[in-house]
Design a protein around this motif. Structure first.
Motif, PDB file in Angstrom:
ATOM      1  N   UNK A   1      -0.325   7.282   9.229  1.00 53.77           N
ATOM      2  CA  UNK A   1      -0.541   8.731   9.265  1.00 53.77           C
ATOM      3  C   UNK A   1      -0.378   9.265   7.852  1.00 53.77           C
ATOM      4  N   UNK A   2      -1.234  10.205   7.476  1.00 52.89           N
ATOM      5  CA  UNK A   2      -1.235  10.701   6.095  1.00 52.89           C
ATOM      6  C   UNK A   2      -1.561  12.189   6.029  1.00 52.89           C
ATOM      7  N   UNK A   3      -0.752  12.900   5.250  1.00 53.39           N
ATOM      8  CA  UNK A   3      -1.074  14.279   4.898  1.00 53.39           C
ATOM      9  C   UNK A   3      -1.104  14.422   3.378  1.00 53.39           C
ATOM     10  N   UNK A   4      -1.933  15.356   2.915  1.00 51.96           N
ATOM     11  CA  UNK A   4      -1.885  15.807   1.519  1.00 51.96           C
ATOM     12  C   UNK A   4      -1.047  17.084   1.487  1.00 51.96           C
ATOM     13  N   UNK A   5      -0.060  17.118   0.595  1.00 53.19           N
ATOM     14  CA  UNK A   5       0.829  18.284   0.532  1.00 53.19           C
ATOM     15  C   UNK A   5       0.962  18.782  -0.904  1.00 53.19           C
ATOM     16  N   UNK A   6       1.122  20.089  -1.041  1.00 50.53           N
ATOM     17  CA  UNK A   6       1.391  20.700  -2.351  1.00 50.53           C
ATOM     18  C   UNK A   6       2.873  21.033  -2.427  1.00 50.53           C
ATOM     19  N   UNK A   7       3.479  20.655  -3.555  1.00 55.42           N
ATOM     20  CA  UNK A   7       4.913  20.887  -3.737  1.00 55.42           C
ATOM     21  C   UNK A   7       5.127  22.320  -4.228  1.00 55.42           C
ATOM     22  N   UNK A   8       6.125  22.977  -3.612  1.00 58.47           N
ATOM     23  CA  UNK A   8       6.514  24.320  -4.049  1.00 58.47           C
ATOM     24  C   UNK A   8       8.017  24.448  -3.934  1.00 58.47           C
ATOM     25  N   UNK A   9       8.494  25.675  -3.944  1.00 59.15           N
ATOM     26  CA  UNK A   9       9.944  25.894  -3.934  1.00 59.15           C
ATOM     27  C   UNK A   9      10.594  25.505  -2.610  1.00 59.15           C
ATOM     28  N   UNK A  10       9.973  25.917  -1.518  1.00 57.99           N
ATOM     29  CA  UNK A  10      10.560  25.631  -0.211  1.00 57.99           C
ATOM     30  C   UNK A  10       9.903  24.416   0.403  1.00 57.99           C
ATOM     31  N   UNK A  11       9.589  24.516   1.688  1.00 58.54           N
ATOM     32  CA  UNK A  11       8.891  23.427   2.378  1.00 58.54           C
ATOM     33  C   UNK A  11       7.520  23.196   1.734  1.00 58.54           C
ATOM     34  N   UNK A  12       7.108  21.947   1.706  1.00 60.87           N
ATOM     35  CA  UNK A  12       5.800  21.620   1.133  1.00 60.87           C
ATOM     36  C   UNK A  12       4.698  22.298   1.950  1.00 60.87           C
TER      37      UNK A  12
ATOM     38  N   UNK B   1       0.861  -1.185   0.000  1.00 65.57           N
ATOM     39  CA  UNK B   1       0.000   0.000   0.000  1.00 65.57           C
ATOM     40  C   UNK B   1       0.897   1.234   0.000  1.00 65.57           C
ATOM     41  N   UNK B   2       0.541   2.233  -0.820  1.00 67.04           N
ATOM     42  CA  UNK B   2       1.451   3.361  -1.019  1.00 67.04           C
ATOM     43  C   UNK B   2       0.685   4.687  -1.114  1.00 67.04           C
ATOM     44  N   UNK B   3       1.434   5.787  -1.014  1.00 76.78           N
ATOM     45  CA  UNK B   3       0.863   7.108  -1.236  1.00 76.78           C
ATOM     46  C   UNK B   3       0.686   7.368  -2.731  1.00 76.78           C
ATOM     47  N   UNK B   4       0.198   8.559  -3.051  1.00 74.28           N
ATOM     48  CA  UNK B   4      -0.314   8.803  -4.406  1.00 74.28           C
ATOM     49  C   UNK B   4      -0.510  10.296  -4.653  1.00 74.28           C
ATOM     50  N   UNK B   5      -0.660  10.658  -5.940  1.00 76.43           N
ATOM     51  CA  UNK B   5      -1.097  12.000  -6.275  1.00 76.43           C
ATOM     52  C   UNK B   5      -2.561  12.175  -5.914  1.00 76.43           C
ATOM     53  N   UNK B   6      -2.977  13.445  -5.718  1.00 77.11           N
ATOM     54  CA  UNK B   6      -4.349  13.744  -5.299  1.00 77.11           C
ATOM     55  C   UNK B   6      -4.858  14.951  -6.086  1.00 77.11           C
TER      56      UNK B   6
ATOM     57  N   UNK C   1       6.690  22.053  -8.802  1.00 72.92           N
ATOM     58  CA  UNK C   1       5.708  22.954  -8.176  1.00 72.92           C
ATOM     59  C   UNK C   1       4.346  22.704  -8.814  1.00 72.92           C
ATOM     60  N   UNK C   2       3.312  22.602  -7.985  1.00 70.25           N
ATOM     61  CA  UNK C   2       1.966  22.340  -8.489  1.00 70.25           C
ATOM     62  C   UNK C   2       1.558  20.883  -8.354  1.00 70.25           C
ATOM     63  N   UNK C   3       2.508  20.005  -8.016  1.00 68.49           N
ATOM     64  CA  UNK C   3       2.113  18.618  -7.739  1.00 68.49           C
ATOM     65  C   UNK C   3       1.505  18.554  -6.337  1.00 68.49           C
ATOM     66  N   UNK C   4       0.420  17.796  -6.221  1.00 70.06           N
ATOM     67  CA  UNK C   4      -0.182  17.550  -4.909  1.00 70.06           C
ATOM     68  C   UNK C   4      -0.142  16.044  -4.668  1.00 70.06           C
ATOM     69  N   UNK C   5       0.464  15.655  -3.553  1.00 70.21           N
ATOM     70  CA  UNK C   5       0.630  14.220  -3.259  1.00 70.21           C
ATOM     71  C   UNK C   5       0.212  13.916  -1.829  1.00 70.21           C
ATOM     72  N   UNK C   6      -0.184  12.661  -1.619  1.00 74.21           N
ATOM     73  CA  UNK C   6      -0.435  12.149  -0.276  1.00 74.21           C
ATOM     74  C   UNK C   6       0.751  11.300   0.144  1.00 74.21           C
TER      75      UNK C   6
END
Ligand code: MG
Ligand code: MG
Length: 261
Positions: free
Chosen positions: A232-243, A166-171, A195-200
């Motif tokens: 435990x799971x978070x959805x995060x958006x990728x950007x230049x610095x910290x997600x 079982x794995x994480x994924x794009x959202x 930048x602009x990718x959203x992943x879990x």
């Protein structure tokens, strides 16, 4: 194909993920010995709908629950049931999805039920820490493998089993999109983060061996050795610095206070 999100789409994803985060806050108020996993599902379903969203997992590939509720050795995808009653010392992994404005929210948290053993508490703490180790690597120009390797090494160094199946994924508009985000892998491998990718990011970590099995119901995923597992799971958006963490555990923390692990 990886869908990059505009800043407007990321804000819509934040709305859905914040509904999920607040639903976790509601769940954290009711977790105690004696309640059924179906009752947790009911409270979540009502709160999600009261906030103008739809439970994201209900009927997904035929899943018969509004959320997933997984007790002790159930890793993920536990089907809410009137027959499963929480006991003192259990752990319960609650994975919640909410769909609104065409976008999905998705975040999971493992709750202790009353007092849990020091060994289990350490499993919960390590799994949550591993999530944030993964998030630290979730930045533009890194690769998915940097996230995977960070989660895997943090947990395996401490003697835990890292689930592979079982794995994480794009959202986004879909609950599961590219890229895959495994909890195991090698630094520098896998798709480049942009930048602009959203992943879990969602470590599923076992107290014992990493191996799991799926029950005859086609969903319930258990450890083969019967030892507990955390998620435990978070959805995060990728950007230049910290997600940018679109979900969040702050509503849980507000309710649990000093009991927040
Ligand atoms: Mg989830
Ligand atoms: Mg997920």
């Amino acid at each position: 194909m990886i869908f990059l999100k505009s800043s407007e789409e990321i804000e819509l994803l934040r709305i859905s993920n914040q509904i999920v985060a607040k639903t976790h806050g509601e769940i954290s108020k009711i977790i105690k010995p004696g309640i059924t996993t179906k009752y947790i599902d009911k409270i979540a379903d009502e709160f999600i709908r009261d906030n103008g969203a739809v439970p994201g997992f209900l009927n997904y590939n035929g899943f018969k629950g509004s959320i997933c509720v997984s007790v002790n050795d159930v890793v993920v995808h536990g089907i809410p049931s009137d027959n499963i009653v929480l006991q003192e010392g259990d752990i319960v992994s609650v994975d919640i999805g909410a769909y609104k404005n065409g976008f999905h929210g998705d975040s999971a948290y493992t709750y202790p039920v009353g007092e849990v053993s020091p060994q289990v508490k350490a499993l919960l703490r390590t799994t949550k820490e591993a999530l944030y180790k993964g998030i630290e690597q979730a930045r533009e120009n890194n690769r998915v493998g940097d996230i995977s390797a960070a989660v895997q090494s943090y947990c395996e160094e401490r003697g835990y089993g890292v689930v592979r199946e079982m794995i994480g994924h794009g959202l986004g508009r879909n609950l599961h999109e590219a890229p895959d985000v495994p909890n195991y892998g090698k630094r520098g491998n896998g798709p480049k983060l942009r930048a602009g990718m959203v992943i879990c990011i969602e470590p599923m970590i076992n107290l014992g061996v990493r191996n799991v099995m799926i029950e005859k119901d086609g969903w319930t995923c258990r450890t083969v050795d019967g030892k507990p597992s955390a998620h435990y799971e978070h959805a995060v958006a990728i950007g230049k610095g910290q997600a940018d963490i679109l979900s969040g555990f702050k509503y849980i923390e507000e309710v649990l206070g000093e009991r927040f692990i």
